[in-house]
Each structure stands twice: as structure tokens, then as C-alpha cells.
Motif scaffolding. Structure first.
Motif, short mmCIF file in Angstrom:
data_model
loop_
_atom_site.label_atom_id
_atom_site.label_comp_id
_atom_site.label_asym_id
_atom_site.label_seq_id
_atom_site.Cartn_x
_atom_site.Cartn_y
_atom_site.Cartn_z
N ALA A 22 0.80 -1.24 0.00
CA ALA A 22 0.00 0.00 0.00
C ALA A 22 0.83 1.29 0.00
CB ALA A 22 -0.98 -0.04 1.16
N PRO A 23 1.80 1.48 0.90
CA PRO A 23 2.55 2.76 0.88
C PRO A 23 3.35 2.96 -0.41
CG PRO A 23 3.49 1.24 2.51
CD PRO A 23 2.23 0.61 2.02
N PHE A 24 3.81 1.87 -1.03
CA PHE A 24 4.57 1.99 -2.28
C PHE A 24 3.67 2.50 -3.40
CE2 PHE A 24 6.97 -1.02 0.23
CZ PHE A 24 8.28 -0.64 0.00
N GLU A 25 2.40 2.02 -3.37
CA GLU A 25 1.45 2.42 -4.42
C GLU A 25 1.15 3.92 -4.37
OE1 GLU A 25 -1.63 -0.33 -3.50
OE2 GLU A 25 -0.71 -1.95 -4.67
N ILE A 27 3.38 6.25 -4.00
CA ILE A 27 4.53 7.08 -4.42
C ILE A 27 4.63 7.07 -5.95
CG2 ILE A 27 7.05 7.33 -4.24
CD1 ILE A 27 6.85 5.99 -1.48
N ASP A 28 4.46 8.26 -6.55
CA ASP A 28 4.40 8.37 -8.01
C ASP A 28 5.66 7.84 -8.71
OD1 ASP A 28 2.02 9.51 -7.86
OD2 ASP A 28 2.71 11.60 -8.11
N GLN A 29 6.81 8.10 -8.09
CA GLN A 29 8.08 7.75 -8.78
C GLN A 29 8.33 6.24 -8.83
OE1 GLN A 29 7.79 9.94 -6.20
NE2 GLN A 29 9.25 11.62 -6.37
N ILE A 30 7.45 5.47 -8.15
CA ILE A 30 7.72 4.01 -8.04
C ILE A 30 6.83 3.20 -8.97
CG2 ILE A 30 7.37 2.05 -6.47
CD1 ILE A 30 8.55 3.63 -4.27
N GLU A 31 7.43 2.20 -9.59
CA GLU A 31 6.65 1.20 -10.34
C GLU A 31 6.87 -0.14 -9.63
OE1 GLU A 31 7.88 0.98 -14.45
OE2 GLU A 31 7.13 -1.08 -14.57
N ILE A 32 5.80 -0.76 -9.16
CA ILE A 32 5.96 -2.04 -8.46
C ILE A 32 6.05 -3.17 -9.50
CG2 ILE A 32 4.91 -3.66 -6.83
CD1 ILE A 32 3.61 -1.25 -5.46
N VAL A 33 7.16 -3.88 -9.47
CA VAL A 33 7.35 -4.98 -10.44
C VAL A 33 6.50 -6.18 -10.03
CG1 VAL A 33 9.08 -6.53 -11.46
CG2 VAL A 33 9.70 -4.17 -10.88
N VAL A 53 15.28 -1.59 -7.03
CA VAL A 53 15.30 -1.68 -5.57
C VAL A 53 14.45 -2.89 -5.16
CG1 VAL A 53 14.59 -0.53 -3.42
CG2 VAL A 53 15.43 0.85 -5.32
N VAL A 54 14.88 -3.58 -4.09
CA VAL A 54 14.03 -4.62 -3.48
C VAL A 54 13.65 -4.14 -2.09
CG1 VAL A 54 13.89 -7.02 -2.71
CG2 VAL A 54 15.17 -6.47 -4.78
N ALA A 55 12.37 -4.19 -1.77
CA ALA A 55 11.92 -3.83 -0.43
C ALA A 55 11.48 -5.12 0.26
CB ALA A 55 10.76 -2.85 -0.49
N VAL A 56 12.04 -5.39 1.44
CA VAL A 56 11.78 -6.66 2.12
C VAL A 56 11.07 -6.41 3.44
CG1 VAL A 56 12.90 -8.67 3.17
CG2 VAL A 56 13.83 -7.70 1.07
N ASN A 57 9.98 -7.15 3.67
CA ASN A 57 9.32 -7.13 4.98
C ASN A 57 10.18 -7.94 5.94
OD1 ASN A 57 7.78 -7.29 7.21
ND2 ASN A 57 5.93 -8.06 6.20
N VAL A 109 4.62 7.46 4.50
CA VAL A 109 4.89 7.46 3.05
C VAL A 109 6.06 8.41 2.71
CG1 VAL A 109 3.95 7.98 0.76
CG2 VAL A 109 2.57 6.76 2.42
N ASP A 110 6.12 9.56 3.39
CA ASP A 110 7.22 10.50 3.10
C ASP A 110 8.57 9.90 3.47
OD1 ASP A 110 5.67 12.43 2.00
OD2 ASP A 110 5.26 13.40 3.93
N ASP A 111 8.56 9.20 4.60
CA ASP A 111 9.80 8.55 5.06
C ASP A 111 10.25 7.50 4.02
OD1 ASP A 111 11.80 7.98 6.84
OD2 ASP A 111 10.63 6.45 7.92
N LEU A 112 9.28 6.74 3.53
CA LEU A 112 9.58 5.70 2.54
C LEU A 112 10.10 6.35 1.25
CD1 LEU A 112 9.52 2.72 1.69
CD2 LEU A 112 7.17 3.04 0.95
N ARG A 113 9.43 7.43 0.81
CA ARG A 113 9.85 8.11 -0.41
C ARG A 113 11.30 8.58 -0.28
NH1 ARG A 113 6.33 11.78 -0.60
NH2 ARG A 113 4.86 10.93 -2.11
N ASN A 114 11.63 9.17 0.88
CA ASN A 114 13.00 9.64 1.10
C ASN A 114 14.00 8.49 1.02
OD1 ASN A 114 12.39 12.27 1.37
ND2 ASN A 114 12.14 12.21 3.60
#
Ligand SMILES: Nc1ncnc2c1ncn2[C@@H]1O[C@H](COP(=O)(O)OP(=O)(O)O)[C@@H](O)[C@H]1O
Ligand SMILES: [Mg+2]
Length: 401
Positions: A22-25, A27-33, A53-57, A109-114
Motif C-alpha cells: 500500500a505505501p509503495f502504491e 509514491i508516483d516515482q515508483i513502479e511495483i514490479v 530496488v528490493v523492499a523486504v518485509n 509514506v514520506d519517510d519511505l519516499r526519502n
């Protein structure tokens, strides 16, 4: 090239569009593969697609292992760890495993974008200027090795950049035979399990030819082919990209993870066929297989070799209609020169600069390296002789417009 940052999500508990995504969706600059639950599916995507980039839970039990594996497989792909844990110990563990950034969950979301923008991927910084081209024969004797060897030389000649030529036909490759050389080391020596490859070791394994091409040989013993691992190969390609302008890989027809590594980040994959039904049939199968592996259809091309209009019943148009795309290049049958070159252990260009096959391969090289045309418009050596004689290459006439 897309300017979006392509992110793979790894969440052992999750699904597409789940809470982790959800938070990745937002952010405009991101495309989720994609969202991945297992290492195998993530690995296949990392090998075959451009992932920034890989984001891991990190709350999943196997997550730190995945972070370490991503780092081992692809040094260019940073990892962001996301976790509900806020104590220092958890953050240190994540960083030690290889996370470049750490974001606390629930995610701001801002923290993630940064965090994502701070590790702006190298692809978008434009630091990656090496082009990789894979060549696969649709059937034995299509001419894949001939094209790969000559393409490497023409690219080096046209662009004046050193080109690496890798024999990935690990069992029966004949690249070194085409150049009549027998290097001491092979790909099995540097791409095996637990080999920490560095530039010195890579340099020692490469055999430098005078035509500005460096060759990496297949192993001498057939059984040593098994020593080569996908991780080792990825590591080798990464180092090669740091020192070469172009990499040509001569691939086997058999499908393997190793071929997937080579094709995954290739700028172009050329399937070499001849104008006859069995070749085109196999070329179709290879084409489909590459697409199923996730290769970008715009980067997979069919190239026709040994064409001789007098004998063939299929036409170029037939092939283009069949693949629904233009044929990338047509190399004529030039038996006299090509076979003489191989018998002598030389590339075609060395003995017969006027060969039609050579001219066609030069055209293919120009198509693969349009950026080089600025440097060397006619594929002529701008070169050594002129430099020695102190001549300047002729400038193009200024336009009168
Ligand atoms: N354009 C061409 N004209 C004439 N002979 C060719 C041409 N391309 C390749 N050959 C010949 O075809 C044979 C097979 O070529 P090779 O490159 O080894 O094929 P592959 O790697 O696909 O098995 C070699 O004897 C080579 O000299
Ligand atoms: Mg071959």
C-alpha cells in the motif's frame, strides 16, 4: 528507458496490493514490479528484469536470508528493509545483512519516499554504459559463434571500446578455436561457488586479443562446466560491465539459469537462424521460451545468417510476418571467406575486409551501438594509422541549411 524506480516487494505473508504494497502504491516515482513470497520467484525476476530496488518485509522469518541473497546476486540492486521492530539491535542486524535503508512500520509514506530516493538506483544515475548482447543459434550450425566473434570485433572497431566475448557454451563452445587461442583459465575458474571475484582475477582469466577484444574461454574439461553458478556469472557480468564498453555472450541452445542470467540484463538477444523451416521453427521456440522467462520482447531479435536468395524458398517477409517484427539483420552466405577465416583461426575481417558477410555484421554492430556513430561514423578506424601519421580524420561537410 523508463524513469520510474522499479521496485520488487518481498513479503512472506503478503499478496499483490496487500498492506505491505500500500505505501509503495502511493509514491508516483515508483513502479511495483511484483510482490514475491519465495526466494525462487524473486530470484527469477531479479535475473530477468531491470529491478532498481528490493523492499523486504523484515518481520518474516526468512527475510534476512533474502536480503543477503539479493546482495549476493545483484550488487547493483539495493535493499530497503521494513519492520515493526524499532530497537537498535534489529536495525543493526538488517544493515549487516545488507539493507541500504531501514524504514519503520507502520510506514510513513514520506519517510519511505526519502529512503527510496536516497538510494537512487545506478540505472537512473546513468553510470551504466556497458551494453550486453547475447547470441543464440536456433539450431546447430546456424552461425551463432561466427556472428558472436565477428560482432565483438566489429563493435570494438567501430566504437574504439574494448569488448568482452564470453563463451557460455560451457561444454562445446568454440569461440577460442575461432581465434586460434588457448587461454590458461576459463569461466569455470572464476564463476564457481564461493569464488569472490575481483578485477585482478578477472583480468588474469581474460585473454586479450590484438583486435581490442578480450575472450573468456569455456572450461577445457566438459565436467567443469557444472562448476559455474548463476551467482558467479552475475558477479562476473557486473565486473565486466565496469571495465568494458560491450559484452558479447555466445549462448548454448539449452535453457538454464545461466542463460537466464546472461539474457536478463542484455540490451539485445539475437537468435541466429537461417532461411529454412527447421531453423525458423526452433527460433520460434527459443523466442517463446525467452519471453516466458520474462525477457522484454523489444530486446529479443531474429537475425538471418547464410542467406542466399537463389536457393531459399522462405522469404524475409515470411519470417517477419511470422515473428510480427522486422528481422534485425541479414548476413549473406559467404562461405569462401567465412570458412577460410575459421580454418586460419582468424576473424573474417582480418583476412577479407571486403567480405559481404563482414559488411552485414558491421551494419548489425552499428545498429547495436548507434551512440558510436558519433565517434566513428563509417566504422573506419579513425585511427591508429592516422594518429601515427599525425593526420586528422576528415570532418563532415557543414550543412548549408
Ligand atoms: N555467413 C556465413 N557464410 C558462410 N558460412 C558461414 C556463415 N556463417 C557461419 N558459417 C559457417 O557455418 C558453420 C557453423 O557456424 P557456427 O558459427 O559454428 O554455428 P553455431 O555456433 O550456430 O553452431 C561454420 O563452418 C561457419 O564457417
Ligand atoms: Mg557455436
Amino acid at each position: 528507458m523508463s524513469s520510474a524506480i522499479r521496485v520488487c516487494l518481498f513479503d512472506e505473508f503478503g499478496s499483490d496490493s496487500g498492506p505491505f504494497a500500500a505505501p509503495f502504491e502511493k509514491i508516483d516515482q515508483i513502479e511495483i514490479v511484483g510482490t514475491f513470497k519465495s526466494w525462487d520467484s524473486l530470484q527469477a525476476t531479479l535475473l530477468l528484469s531491470d529491478v532498481d530496488v528490493v523492499a523486504v518485509n523484515l518481520d518474516g522469518p526468512g527475510s534476512l536470508d533474502v536480503v543477503a541473497r539479493v546482495g549476493k546476486l545483484s550488487h547493483e540492486c539495493p535493499v530497503i528493509g521494513i519492520s515493526t521492530a524499532t530497537e537498535a539491535n534489529g536495525i543493526i542486524k538488517a544493515m549487516r545483512a545488507g539493507c541500504a535503508q531501514y524504514v519503520c512500520s507502520p510506514v510513513d509514506v514520506d519517510d519511505l519516499r526519502n529512503a527510496v530516493l536516497r538510494i537512487r538506483p545506478s540505472r537512473l544515475r546513468g553510470s551504466h554504459t556497458c551494453k550486453r548482447v547475447c547470441v543464440i543459434g536456433s539450431s546447430g550450425g546456424s552461425g551463432a559463434t561466427t556472428i558472436a566473434c565477428n560482432l565483438a570485433m566489429e563493435l570494438a572497431h567501430l566504437t574504439e571500446r574494448r569488448t568482452a566475448l564470453i563463451d557460455l557454451n560451457l561444454e562445446y563452445g568454440d569461440v577460442c578455436c575461432a581465434f586460434d587461442c588457448a587461454p590458461k583459465y576459463s569461466i569455470a575458474d572464476i564463476c564457481g561457488e564461493n569464488v569472490e571475484l575481483d578485477h585482478d582475477t578477472l583480468g588474469a582469466a581474460l585473454h586479450d586479443l590484438p583486435c581490442n577484444v578480450s575472450v573468456l574461454a569455456r572450461p577445457q574439461n566438459i565436467e567443469d562446466a557444472r562448476q559455474v553458478t548463476p551467482e558467479g556469472l552475475e558477479q562476473m557480468f557486473r565486473l565486466l560491465a565496469e571495465r568494458f564498453g560491450y559484452i558479447i555472450a555466445d549462448l548454448p541452445r539449452s535453457y538454464s539459469f545461466l542463460s537466464a542470467v546472461a539474457v536478463g540484463r542484455a540490451e539485445a538477444t539475437l537468435i541466429v537462424a537461417q532461411l529454412a523451416v527447421p531453423f525458423i521453427r526452433n527460433a520460434s521456440r527459443i523466442y517463446e521460451c525467452l519471453l516466458q522467462m520474462g525477457a522484454d520482447p523489444e530486446r529479443v531479435h531474429v537475425l538471418l545468417n547464410r542467406c542466399n536468395a537463389e536457393y531459399e524458398r522462405l522469404t524475409l517477409k515470411d519470417v517477419e510476418n511470422h515473428f510480427r517484427k522486422p528481422v534485425f539483420g541479414v548476413v549473406p552466405n559467404d562461405y569462401e571467406f567465412v570458412s577460410a577465416a575459421l580454418d586460419l583461426g582468424h576473424p573474417i575481417g582480418a583476412d577479407s575486409p571486403t567480405s559481404k558477410a563482414r559488411a552485414a555484421i558491421q551494419d548489425i554492430a552499428r545498429k547495436l551501438a548507434p551512440e558510436a556513430i558519433v565517434v566513428n561514423p563509417r566504422g573506419q578506424s579513425s585511427g591508429l594509422l592516422n594518429k601515427l601519421l599525425g593526420r586528422k580524420p576528415k570532418a563532415a561537410a557543414p550543412s548549408r541549411a
